[in-house]
Design an enzyme around this catalytic site. Structure first.
Site, short mmCIF file in Angstrom:
data_model
loop_
_atom_site.label_atom_id
_atom_site.label_comp_id
_atom_site.label_asym_id
_atom_site.label_seq_id
_atom_site.Cartn_x
_atom_site.Cartn_y
_atom_site.Cartn_z
CG MET B 115 -2.02 -1.05 1.17
SD MET B 115 -2.83 -1.27 -0.45
CE MET B 115 -3.45 0.37 -0.77
CG ASP B 130 -1.13 20.81 -8.01
OD1 ASP B 130 -2.16 21.46 -8.26
OD2 ASP B 130 -0.26 21.22 -7.22
#
Lengths: 161, 161, 161, 161, 161, 161
Positions: B115, B130
């Site tokens: 993860m 972004d």
């Protein structure tokens, strides 16, 4: 803000959190989507929560909502914002082993919420992966993209595909 | 822990952070990959940092490393871990407008770091988005997947494709 | 560490995060309980999720598990710990309008997990309050207490009532 | 927002962070209370800081103020808010071994601060427990409740007891 | 790890969180110091807490301890660590308007705690500044430096001045 | 707010997050500076990134920007704020082994951003230290101070030296 420059760097190429103080606060919304591709059996199990009872989607939805609020901590040059709404929808495609995720984020502020919507989708997908990885390690998270945004000086964006 | 159960729920289907206290701490590693698909011109601009000077990849790498450390805050049922190493590599494919991202995470602990590697890839990709969104809003983040993992009782996983 | 001193202060009364480096890491567990008292109708609605579908308890359980991991950020003098397990149980008492919450936290470490278990109960209860406050503002969170702890030099504690 | 619905779920029962963007920003205040019940000797020691010098209440007050700011990180569906004031008061009842805690939180915003006040009380109480647990493990945190709130469309709430 | 290289970059100059998994966990300690220079009257007021009652130093000490725990969130390439002890001392020099701060941090781990000690000093000093800035905006925070460190393969460092 | 009181305490000396809800939101800016003093060879190596490629300043700049956003988590009595801009400049003085850091922070809000600017400088400096400490443990972080601030009822402050 010109349309053909990276706005997160100043004239000398140094990373900055760009000044948005001159922008008027407006109501803004962004919608992002993504998906988790998995074995059909894995998706069946997720959807069949009446039997298994463990509700993967309920947990992943919370992960996505909380991640939207954490966006300025994760994305270095994002501005903090007072999100007014975050919602996560799941659109399962059982025959394809494909779970679509859609996040809608709203704000009244001086900068948009694209990153918040995209981050919510990513975190929701990662949480689905986490909860299913014991049965299916080969899942793929993909197609995370902005579907539409509205509000602010640059106007609306609506994705074609 | 059986291989055909969702391990993040107990027998009644309630979400839990599963007990890993009985597992021996072992050296573990996970490698994950993903990509950002964009206009060729956008990728050219990212790679051409000698001229523009604004280094998108340097910022995104930091975002990815910091996000790996935040994984247990983002993924509700993840265990906290003392990561011993995080590294992010970029593999640009300029002709295809495709920027591949690879994260390698290591730990000595009682549970794996899949993860953490996947989260690092996702955050790196979101940060690239972004920083480039002023010039290219239609970028797509995709193919986030586990490439390999080693260590722990369940042994190694190596992806075929 | 004596049993009749505040151990979070040094000899001059200054707050410190006390040295636990000399303690052997042992398996430790703590169980805490608390409750939310509410209108009977509110509790009935929470439990009747088959009809309403909104699953208050599933959300609150996630809040509790995530808060356990945040304990050292919330309690200034708590040590960071690698929790190996967190589980939240609900014990509803419908006739009394009383929802009991039990958190069990485990670790292998140099200090106990009482605070993590108590914090998990408190956050779970606060989240129940948040989700029900539109229908019942007079709910009371109470009886948050340590039920038992095991492991470590100071031995076991088991509450009598 | 109706008075007889759980507002943190949509019509299909899915958890959402509800849209508050249509609400006018107003000045809002919430006051919450709670208590820690302990041995009389423990409370005497807390209050007698002139001699012991270790100031439990000063540390717990800081924990409460900082927790109020962390509320949207702890309570999944809470909105982020720009708190304008947080204050924590202690009301000791030495003869009863009871330490009352009162938190007052203010904001000018689109949603109330009940959760921030309740969270501040809970964290203050947990910190008191942490600092005293070496001498008194049987302490109980209780009676955490909203005393009053003002501002916003739903008007004032004042608790009777 | 050589003594004449920047170890936070790989051979191609890319930032990494370097692998420490091969290092043996050892007991480690670091001591850092710094100071806040201010008007003599400001320092007198801080020290005279018997009269004013507002205890600047108690609040700043908590800020420093909590910041030590936050170091891996603040310093991008720092490893997470299980700190076993954090202590903050104040050494006031009233005649010079100088408040010295010393932080001592301990761990049993695979990497040192210099950054945790330096971060604790910086946060403590910033909090002193915050609490006194209404009366003295010209304060200067300075001389933040490592005094000594012990443990780990690279051995002890003791500052001469 | 009087000029001769510690405003972070109430009349009885208890720490509070002071009410700023009555102040008009105004555009505010704060500029802070600080420096890292190091061996000349260390500074040369930092500046010579064309050869070494590892870009210490790019990483430290990101650390500073992200820390500005974390200020209310680090400084207990600071108000949360929606920063509209954060920028970090480096002013190297190679002949003196001195690297100056300047942070400029802007907001439209009810309280100033001095603490955000000072925190950004401190975190930037700490990150420089972290990345260079393998070659130079004796570096000193100093002269962190407010250079100027504008906006708000108390008016402008401009440092003389």
């Amino acid at each position: 803000m010109s349309d053909n420059q990276f706005t997160h760097f100043d004239a000398e190429g140094k990373a900055i959190m760009v000044e948005v103080g001159d922008k008027a606060p407006t109501r803004r919304v962004a919608v992002a989507r993504g998906e988790v591709r998995m074995n059909e059996a894995t998706l069946t199990r997720i959807l069949d929560r009446g039997f298994e009872k463990g509700d993967v989607l309920a947990v992943a939805r919370i992960a996505g909502i909380m991640a939207a609020k954490k966006t300025p901590e994760l994305i270095p040059l994002c501005h903090p914002l007072l999100l007014t709404s975050v919602a996560i929808e799941f659109l399962p495609h059982p025959g394809e082993g494909r779970l679509e995720i859609e996040a809608t984020v709203k704000v009244a502020g001086q900068t948009g919420v694209e990153m918040e919507a995209l981050t919510a989708v990513a975190a929701t997908a990662l949480c689905v992966y986490d909860m299913c990885k014991a049965v299916d390690k080969a899942m793929v998270i993909g197609e995370i993209r902005l579907m539409e945004k509205h509000g602010g000086k640059s106007g609306s964006f609506i994705r074609n595909d």
